[in-house]
Write an enzyme that holds these catalytic residues in place. Structure first.
Site, PDB file in Angstrom:
ATOM      1  N   SER A 220      -1.324   8.990  -7.716  1.00  0.00           N
ATOM      2  CA  SER A 220      -0.844   7.981  -6.775  1.00  0.00           C
ATOM      3  C   SER A 220      -1.798   7.678  -5.640  1.00  0.00           C
ATOM      4  CB  SER A 220       0.505   8.414  -6.195  1.00  0.00           C
ATOM      5  OG  SER A 220       0.380   9.656  -5.546  1.00  0.00           O
ATOM      6  N   ALA A 221      -2.830   8.482  -5.490  1.00  0.00           N
ATOM      7  CA  ALA A 221      -3.813   8.195  -4.439  1.00  0.00           C
ATOM      8  C   ALA A 221      -5.156   8.765  -4.853  1.00  0.00           C
ATOM      9  CB  ALA A 221      -3.376   8.798  -3.101  1.00  0.00           C
TER      10      ALA A 221
END
Length: 204
Positions: free
Chosen positions: A11-12
């Site tokens: 997600s990042a």
């Protein structure tokens, strides 16, 4: 010829995708067929996922480690699953949930169980995402109440900053010397000087 693919998402950019990649290698997914995105699952504007959709074809097999790799929104996960399995016609294997393997139980009961599990897991994925955001917000509020400051730390200027400005304005010291005495960058020094002058002008 049927191909095997893998999709990995973190997600990042600061998260590590090794765990998902290792799981793909254990399933003998060719490295060239593993697509990895490093960005939020809040939407599907993901370059590698879109590349995967262009290359995968009917009868191929797609591995994902967990259902939330398809997204964190209940409706989007359901839609992507339907599009992949019904419209394109591929098989999907969710490695951490053996019941979500479309190669097994293609009869009516198997399909019913898989659909039911998918709906439950999609709901759980969305709920957990909401809970994480809620816990983060609660943590920020609690930290602020304890006096914790977020963002860049405030730059503390030396007590003799007015004197440094006067010496600099009268060219008794260079800009480099003024910056060194203030322990700031040149841009910060200029910004602080402007703020100091503005404050003094208002006080007059």
């Amino acid at each position: 010829m049927k191909e095997t693919y893998g999709y990995v998402r973190v997600s990042a950019t600061d998260q590590n995708e090794d765990r998902q990649l290792i799981a793909m290698y254990e399933k003998n997914v060719p490295k060239i067929n593993i697509y990895t995105d490093k960005q939020s699952g809040k939407d599907f504007n993901r370059p590698q996922y879109n590349r995967l959709l262009k290359n995968i074809k009917k009868g191929d097999l797609l591995y994902i480690l967990s259902i939330d790799r398809l997204g964190r929104n209940y409706e989007e996960i359901q839609e992507q699953w339907r599009m992949l399995t019904k419209e394109i016609g591929i098989d999907i294997c969710v490695m951490d949930m053996p019941l979500l393997d479309t190669r097994n139980g293609k009869d009516l009961m198997g399909t019913f169980i898989a659909d039911l599990v998918l709906q439950i897991l999609s709901f759980v994925a969305e709920s957990e995402h909401g809970n994480i955001k809620k816990r983060q917000q609660q943590g920020i509020i609690a930290a602020k109440e304890k006096g914790v400051r977020f963002g860049r730390p405030e730059i503390v200027l030396p007590d003799d900053f007015p004197k440094i400005i006067k010496e600099w304005e009268r060219k008794k010291i260079t800009t480099a010397e003024a910056v060194r005495k203030c322990h700031t960058s040149k841009s910060t020094f200029y910004r602080k000087v402007r703020k100091y002058r503005l404050k003094n002008n208002k006080a007059r």
